[in-house]
Design a protein around this motif. Sequence first.
Motif, short mmCIF file in Angstrom:
data_model
loop_
_atom_site.label_atom_id
_atom_site.label_comp_id
_atom_site.label_asym_id
_atom_site.label_seq_id
_atom_site.Cartn_x
_atom_site.Cartn_y
_atom_site.Cartn_z
N GLU A 160 67.57 -50.22 61.69
CA GLU A 160 68.85 -50.76 62.17
C GLU A 160 68.79 -52.30 62.18
O GLU A 160 67.72 -52.89 62.27
CB GLU A 160 69.14 -50.25 63.59
N ASP A 161 69.96 -52.89 62.16
CA ASP A 161 70.05 -54.35 62.17
C ASP A 161 70.01 -54.84 63.62
O ASP A 161 71.02 -55.31 64.17
CB ASP A 161 71.35 -54.77 61.47
N ILE A 162 68.83 -54.75 64.24
CA ILE A 162 68.76 -55.01 65.69
C ILE A 162 69.09 -56.45 66.04
O ILE A 162 69.62 -56.72 67.11
CB ILE A 162 67.40 -54.58 66.31
N SER A 163 68.79 -57.36 65.14
CA SER A 163 69.08 -58.76 65.43
C SER A 163 70.59 -58.98 65.57
O SER A 163 71.06 -59.62 66.52
CB SER A 163 68.46 -59.58 64.29
N GLU A 164 71.35 -58.40 64.66
CA GLU A 164 72.83 -58.52 64.70
C GLU A 164 73.40 -57.74 65.89
O GLU A 164 74.33 -58.20 66.56
CB GLU A 164 73.38 -57.98 63.37
N LEU A 165 72.84 -56.55 66.16
CA LEU A 165 73.32 -55.73 67.28
C LEU A 165 73.05 -56.42 68.62
O LEU A 165 73.88 -56.37 69.53
CB LEU A 165 72.65 -54.35 67.25
N ALA A 166 71.90 -57.10 68.71
CA ALA A 166 71.58 -57.84 69.94
C ALA A 166 72.58 -58.99 70.11
O ALA A 166 73.06 -59.25 71.22
CB ALA A 166 70.15 -58.38 69.86
N LYS A 167 72.92 -59.63 68.99
CA LYS A 167 73.86 -60.75 69.04
C LYS A 167 75.22 -60.28 69.58
O LYS A 167 75.80 -60.90 70.48
CB LYS A 167 74.01 -61.33 67.62
N VAL A 168 75.69 -59.16 69.03
CA VAL A 168 76.99 -58.61 69.48
C VAL A 168 76.92 -58.27 70.98
O VAL A 168 77.82 -58.62 71.75
CB VAL A 168 77.37 -57.35 68.66
N SER A 169 75.83 -57.63 71.40
CA SER A 169 75.67 -57.24 72.82
C SER A 169 75.75 -58.47 73.71
O SER A 169 76.42 -58.48 74.74
CB SER A 169 74.32 -56.55 73.04
N HIS A 170 75.06 -59.53 73.31
CA HIS A 170 75.01 -60.74 74.14
C HIS A 170 76.36 -61.45 74.21
O HIS A 170 76.68 -62.08 75.22
CB HIS A 170 73.92 -61.69 73.61
N GLU A 171 77.15 -61.33 73.13
CA GLU A 171 78.48 -61.96 73.14
C GLU A 171 79.34 -61.41 74.29
O GLU A 171 80.23 -62.08 74.79
CB GLU A 171 79.21 -61.71 71.81
N TYR A 172 79.03 -60.16 74.70
CA TYR A 172 79.79 -59.54 75.79
C TYR A 172 79.00 -59.56 77.10
O TYR A 172 79.35 -58.87 78.06
CB TYR A 172 80.17 -58.10 75.42
N GLY A 173 77.91 -60.30 77.13
CA GLY A 173 77.13 -60.45 78.36
C GLY A 173 76.26 -59.25 78.72
O GLY A 173 75.80 -59.12 79.85
N SER A 174 76.02 -58.37 77.73
CA SER A 174 75.20 -57.17 78.00
C SER A 174 73.74 -57.44 77.60
O SER A 174 73.46 -58.27 76.74
CB SER A 174 75.74 -56.00 77.18
N LEU A 175 72.83 -56.68 78.21
CA LEU A 175 71.43 -56.71 77.76
C LEU A 175 71.30 -55.84 76.52
O LEU A 175 72.10 -54.93 76.29
CB LEU A 175 70.51 -56.15 78.85
N PHE A 176 70.23 -56.11 75.73
CA PHE A 176 69.98 -55.30 74.54
C PHE A 176 68.55 -54.75 74.59
O PHE A 176 67.58 -55.51 74.68
CB PHE A 176 70.19 -56.10 73.25
N HIS A 177 68.45 -53.41 74.53
CA HIS A 177 67.14 -52.74 74.47
C HIS A 177 66.97 -52.08 73.12
O HIS A 177 67.93 -51.52 72.57
CB HIS A 177 67.06 -51.65 75.56
N THR A 178 65.75 -52.13 72.58
CA THR A 178 65.48 -51.37 71.37
C THR A 178 64.23 -50.52 71.55
O THR A 178 63.21 -50.98 72.06
CB THR A 178 65.37 -52.28 70.12
N ASP A 179 64.35 -49.24 71.12
CA ASP A 179 63.20 -48.33 71.08
C ASP A 179 62.54 -48.60 69.73
O ASP A 179 63.05 -48.21 68.68
CB ASP A 179 63.72 -46.90 71.19
N ALA A 180 61.39 -49.29 69.78
CA ALA A 180 60.70 -49.66 68.54
C ALA A 180 59.46 -48.79 68.32
O ALA A 180 58.53 -49.19 67.60
CB ALA A 180 60.32 -51.14 68.56
N VAL A 181 59.46 -47.60 68.93
CA VAL A 181 58.28 -46.73 68.84
C VAL A 181 57.90 -46.45 67.38
O VAL A 181 56.73 -46.48 67.01
CB VAL A 181 58.51 -45.42 69.63
N GLN A 182 58.91 -46.20 66.52
CA GLN A 182 58.59 -45.92 65.10
C GLN A 182 58.52 -47.20 64.27
O GLN A 182 57.80 -47.25 63.28
CB GLN A 182 59.61 -44.95 64.50
#
Length: 378
Positions: A160-182
């Motif tokens: 997944e494009d976690i960098s872009e998804l984190a950016k979108v999350s932060h634009e709305y003031g939300s935290l961003f978590h990623t399960d990077a187990v794999q």
Amino acid sequence: MAIKRVYFDNSATTKISPEVLNAMMPYLTEEYGNPSSIHYMGDVATMAVHTARKQVADSLNSRPSEIIFTSGGTESDNLAIIGSVLACKDPKRQRIITTTIEHEAVLEACNELKVRGYKITVLGVDREGYLDPSVLDDAMGDDVALVSVMAANNVVGTIEDISELAKVSHEYGSLFHTDAVQGYTKMKLDVKKDSIDLLSLSGHKIHAPKGVGALYVKDGTPILPINFGGGQERGLRSSTENVPGIVGLGKAAEVAMSTMNEDIIGMSKLRDEIISNMLSINGVHLNGPIGKKRLCNNVHFRIDGSKGSDIVIKLSKNGIAVSAASACSAGSSEPSYVLTSLGLTAEQCMSALRISLSRYNTKEEVAYFTEVMRNLTS
Ligand code: PLP
């Protein structure tokens, strides 16, 4: 044909590497002190945990103080999701966004929050398992406390494009978590560059033992513990530290970082060879991503008219270990919810096989597997 032993189920778990076992050995035998003890044995254990924390931190480009050792990926996901949402001080942020293809450790933690009155939005993905950041953007709002999207999928290996998804999350003031187990050690992860607030990883997927993992928590991120006791790990994870496991995780992280580039190239070559060999067999189709969005160690395909679990047993009789769907929820005979999310029919799901590689697999093993598969499907 002589039977050979081939392990192609590395997304389920991996072997402990010799370097990791060597590093752990003293802490399983002579150096068994408790890091909380103030005598010399406690000091040795404290130093070992300190070294491992630095090794894991370096692998993510984080600070050692941002690494919390846990019992594995499941606990890291639970702590990240429940701990950060309960710590959110803004009363209007009562919603969590995740995806249909997350591991149960994420989905069940979200369900637990739902039971406690939080709202959960579960976003669908495309046929390759990819979450378009614009889909997240449409679902966001200032009521979101946390977005949780995996770095790479455990069934079909979508990155997944976690960098872009984190950016979108932060634009709305939300935290961003990623399960990077794999994804951890199989793709580049840099918590600073990717703006990640919380990241889960697990030892037994990277040649360290089972029962150890870590959660990266960005400095300053509000988070509450979900278990209570002696206050180890900055009060976030009470329980005497699993010193040998933690030492193993640290060593595995260090080794993986030193060989990551060549390992990714090596596994990608074997992956592509398996894909092209399998697609040359009649009735075989690739599931999930095509091209660059697939993890270097994942192959996932289906065979018309076959049952995946039957093929797993037949391969096993030939010494080859693979998985029918995702072995993370062992014993399930239901079609994988990840595959149905990708638009596969129940029948297609049941005919699926997952091959997952490690840096220890070889070209010879791929050739043997291909020969056995050709015999089984002819
Ligand atoms: N998350 C993902 C993506 C996984 O693949 C797994 C296990 O397979 C987990 C979480 C759970 O990790 P653990 O087995 O360390 O609890």
